[in-house]
Every structure is written in structure tokens, then in C-alpha cells.
Design an enzyme around this catalytic site. Structure first.
Site, PDB file in Angstrom:
ATOM      1  N   SER A  90       7.789   4.416  -4.974  1.00  0.00           N
ATOM      2  CA  SER A  90       7.535   5.715  -5.848  1.00  0.00           C
ATOM      3  C   SER A  90       7.923   5.865  -7.385  1.00  0.00           C
ATOM      4  CB  SER A  90       7.974   7.114  -5.093  1.00  0.00           C
ATOM      5  OG  SER A  90       7.218   7.001  -3.710  1.00  0.00           O
ATOM      6  N   CYS A 127       0.879  -1.204  -0.190  1.00  0.00           N
ATOM      7  CA  CYS A 127      -0.022  -0.103  -0.044  1.00  0.00           C
ATOM      8  C   CYS A 127       0.888   1.155   0.017  1.00  0.00           C
ATOM      9  CB  CYS A 127      -0.968   0.005   1.333  1.00  0.00           C
ATOM     10  SG  CYS A 127      -0.167   0.360   2.621  1.00  0.00           S
ATOM     11  N   ALA A 149       6.528  -2.042  -4.656  1.00  0.00           N
ATOM     12  CA  ALA A 149       6.676  -1.346  -3.253  1.00  0.00           C
ATOM     13  C   ALA A 149       5.556   0.097  -3.446  1.00  0.00           C
ATOM     14  CB  ALA A 149       8.059  -0.621  -3.048  1.00  0.00           C
ATOM     15  N   HIS A 150       5.755   0.482  -1.895  1.00  0.00           N
ATOM     16  CA  HIS A 150       4.813   1.564  -1.667  1.00  0.00           C
ATOM     17  C   HIS A 150       4.742   2.626  -2.915  1.00  0.00           C
ATOM     18  CE1 HIS A 150       7.873   4.387  -0.102  1.00  0.00           C
ATOM     19  NE2 HIS A 150       8.362   3.205   0.634  1.00  0.00           N
ATOM     20  N   ASN A 151       3.595   3.466  -3.359  1.00  0.00           N
ATOM     21  CA  ASN A 151       3.458   4.364  -4.076  1.00  0.00           C
ATOM     22  C   ASN A 151       4.042   3.935  -5.683  1.00  0.00           C
ATOM     23  OD1 ASN A 151       3.789   5.890  -1.180  1.00  0.00           O
ATOM     24  ND2 ASN A 151       2.272   6.820  -2.639  1.00  0.00           N
TER      25      ASN A 151
END
Length: 346
Positions: free
Chosen positions: A261, A220, A241-243
Site C-alpha cells: 500500500s 496483486c 508488494a500488494h496495492n
């Protein structure tokens, strides 16, 4: 299930040469097919099998010129590979599990809703505040956290884990053991050298027609959403991974890891064991070959990337400078060799 060659031609939009009433009951590779099977020929290097195959019918391109007689009926289509894929989808829908209803024990929160034609397998769990559409299939031991939304026709396979607030679109597939929405890998370094966990309060959004492979993990977002856009396919054992943002109709092969990201464009191809650093982006239609590492943003659409190695940082930087100059150095060496081999004029 049995279909005639003519019926199959109607499904894929092709024309028949040969017996349109011949019965087909299975799909097979052209080199392995026997009686009653349908095969396809999309690669010229397999053309020899067209004249020896035992298949009842073969899908071929309109421009294929036969070098000798064939025993199979031919279905001529614009793109045999695409047509075969379409037929596989048709076959999958025709043979899709007929399971409907609820097996016991299964749990669904009182504030959650689910549409018609659904299936909930034994030991599946659906939390509170969830909204699941029509024809959603939840297989045994699947976990659906609170406030999850799942669109029409999506399938959550056995043992998959969907964390709270995840949004899954229509006709998505989350395969066995996949984990969608777990906390991102966010830790803030402390003065004493330890790390403090950063709360991850975002979610994951899978748009329509997305496929998530077995044992893949999608974190998330720290804030906002980790997004896999429409039609993209994520293979087994992939880590997002996140974002992270994955564009439309992009494919990511097994054992690829994409750091936080990072953004991947539309129609990209990431082959097996690709590593991608965080906070960078890939332009649309970028291809990254197997075991390659991507550490910088790619702005040029259609770029193909290859290569990765790891050794002492400073040595690596110097080596990269030399590597980029190799074509020039090769040319200089060739000129020197030519000069040495040319006899001096008296």
C-alpha cells in the site's frame, strides 16, 4: 544495417557538420568507437575522446566549441543523450525479431483472442478469456493466466509469468523470469501466534510503455489493483508488494523492495537496494539514494533522501534526536573552542 550520417540526423532532428554521406553501421561508446560507428558526447569529462575517437560520426550539443580539429562528422542535437536514446529505440525497432506466427507446441484457450502480427513461442501458455492486441510477442515458456489483457506491441519474454486478471497496456515489456500478479504477502496473526493467509483477490495494472525487469515480482492487490503507471521502468530483482502504486515515469532500480500500500509519485527515482515501508507515500520527483530506507511519508516535491541504519529501537530513536541536533552542537563547540583560544584581557 547501414545508414548515412545524413539519414541519422533526420531521425534525431540534428544538423550535420562534415560528411553527411559517410556510412554508419553500429553504435558505440566514444572512447571505444571505430570506423563505421556512431557515438555521442553528453558529458564534458569525455570531451578529450572527441579528438581521438575512431568513430565515423559523433552526436554533440549545439553549443560545443571545438578546441581542435576532429576527424568524425558531427551531428549537433539539442540533447545528445536523449537523441542517442531515440536512435537506440529506432535501431531496436529496425532490428526487432521478425518472428511471427505460432511455434509448436503452444497453447491458447478457446475463449481467448489475439490480434494480427503476433508471435507465440514454443511451450508458451495462454489461458481462457484473454485479450491480446496486435503485434504482441509471447516468447517460449511464458505463462499467461486467465482473463489477462495485453495491449498492442507489448512483449512478454521467456519464462515470464503473468497471473490471472492482470492488465498490461500498450508497448510494455515484461522481461525474462518476471512474475506479475502473484499473491500479495498478506497474513493475519492468530491468538496462538500462527498466521492465516488473507485471500488476495485484486489484480495488477501496468499502464502503457511500462518496463518490468528480469526476475522482478509484482504482487496483486488484496482488493483493487497494484498499479505501475505510464512510462515507469522497474529494474531487475525489484519487489512491489500488494496495492503498491508507482507514478508516471518513475524509475526503480534493482533490489528495491516496496511494502504494501505504499505510493510513489510521478518522476521519482529509487536507486538500488532502497527499502520503503508500507502505507506511506513519496511526493512527485522524490529521489531516494542507494541503500536508503524510507519509513515516513514525504510531502515535499523534489526531496532527496539518503541513509539507513538498524540497531536497538530505543537507542536508534535517541540517536536520531541527537543526529538532528548535530549542526547546532557543532556550532556550539566551535564557539567554545574560539572562546578558549582567545586570550583574556587584563
Amino acid at each position: 544495417m547501414k545508414f548515412t550520417v545524413g539519414q541519422i540526423a533526420q531521425v534525431v532532428g540534428g544538423t550535420v557538420e562534415g560528411d553527411a554521406n559517410a556510412a554508419v553501421s553500429s553504435l558505440a561508446k566514444i572512447e571505444e568507437a571505430g570506423a563505421g560507428a556512431l557515438a555521442f558526447l553528453a558529458n564534458a569529462k569525455y570531451e578529450s575522446f572527441l579528438y581521438t575517437t575512431g568513430a565515423t560520426a559523433v552526436m554533440v550539443s549545439p553549443g560545443l566549441v571545438l578546441r581542435q580539429p576532429v576527424s568524425a562528422a558531427l551531428i549537433r542535437v539539442d540533447d545528445p543523450y536523449l537523441a542517442f536514446t531515440k536512435l537506440l529505440e529506432f535501431y531496436q525497432q529496425a532490428t526487432r525479431t521478425g518472428r511471427r506466427g505460432v511455434e509448436q507446441p503452444a497453447f491458447m484457450g478457446e475463449s481467448s483472442t489475439i490480434g494480427t502480427g503476433h508471435y507465440r513461442g514454443a511451450f508458451s501458455y495462454i489461458g481462457e478469456g484473454c485479450v491480446l492486441g496486435d503485434d504482441v510477442l509471447i516468447f517460449p515458456h511464458a505463462y499467461i493466466g486467465d482473463r489477462v489483457t495485453i495491449g498492442q506491441g507489448s512483449v512478454i519474454h521467456a519464462g515470464a509469468k503473468i497471473y490471472a486478471d492482470t492488465v498490461i497496456g500498450r508497448y510494455c515489456v515484461v522481461k525474462a523470469g518476471a512474475v506479475v500478479g502473484t499473491d500479495g504477502f498478506g497474513f493475519a496473526p492468530q491468538p496462538d501466534g500462527s498466521y492465516k493467509a488473507i485471500p488476495q483477490i485484486g489484480n495488477v495494472v501496468l499502464e502503457d510503455f511500462v518496463s518490468i525487469g528480469a526476475n522482478a515480482t509484482i504482487d496483486c492487490a488484496t482488493l483493487g489493483s497494484t498499479v505501475v503507471r505510464q512510462g515507469s521502468k522497474i529494474d531487475n530483482l525489484v519487489q512491489l508488494a500488494h496495492n503498491v502504486e508507482i507514478g508516471r515515469h518513475t524509475v526503480v532500480a534493482a533490489q528495491t523492495g516496496i511494502a504494501g500500500s505504499a505510493k510513489v509519485g510521478d518522476y521519482c527515482v529509487l536507486a538500488g537496494q532502497v527499502g520503503m515501508a508500507g502505507h506511506i507515500s513519496l511526493a512527485n520527483k522524490t529521489t531516494v539514494t542507494a541503500q536508503s530506507g524510507v519509513g515516513k511519508t514525504v510531502k515535499q516535491e523534489g526531496t532527496i533522501l539518503q541513509g539507513s541504519t538498524a540497531f536497538d529501537f530505543k537507542q536508534n530513536q535517541r540517536a536520531q534526536v541527537t543526529f538532528r541536533r548535530l549542526p547546532e552542537l557543532e556550532q556550539r563547540v566551535a564557539q567554545l573552542e574560539k572562546a578558549q583560544s582567545t586570550p583574556e584581557k587584563l
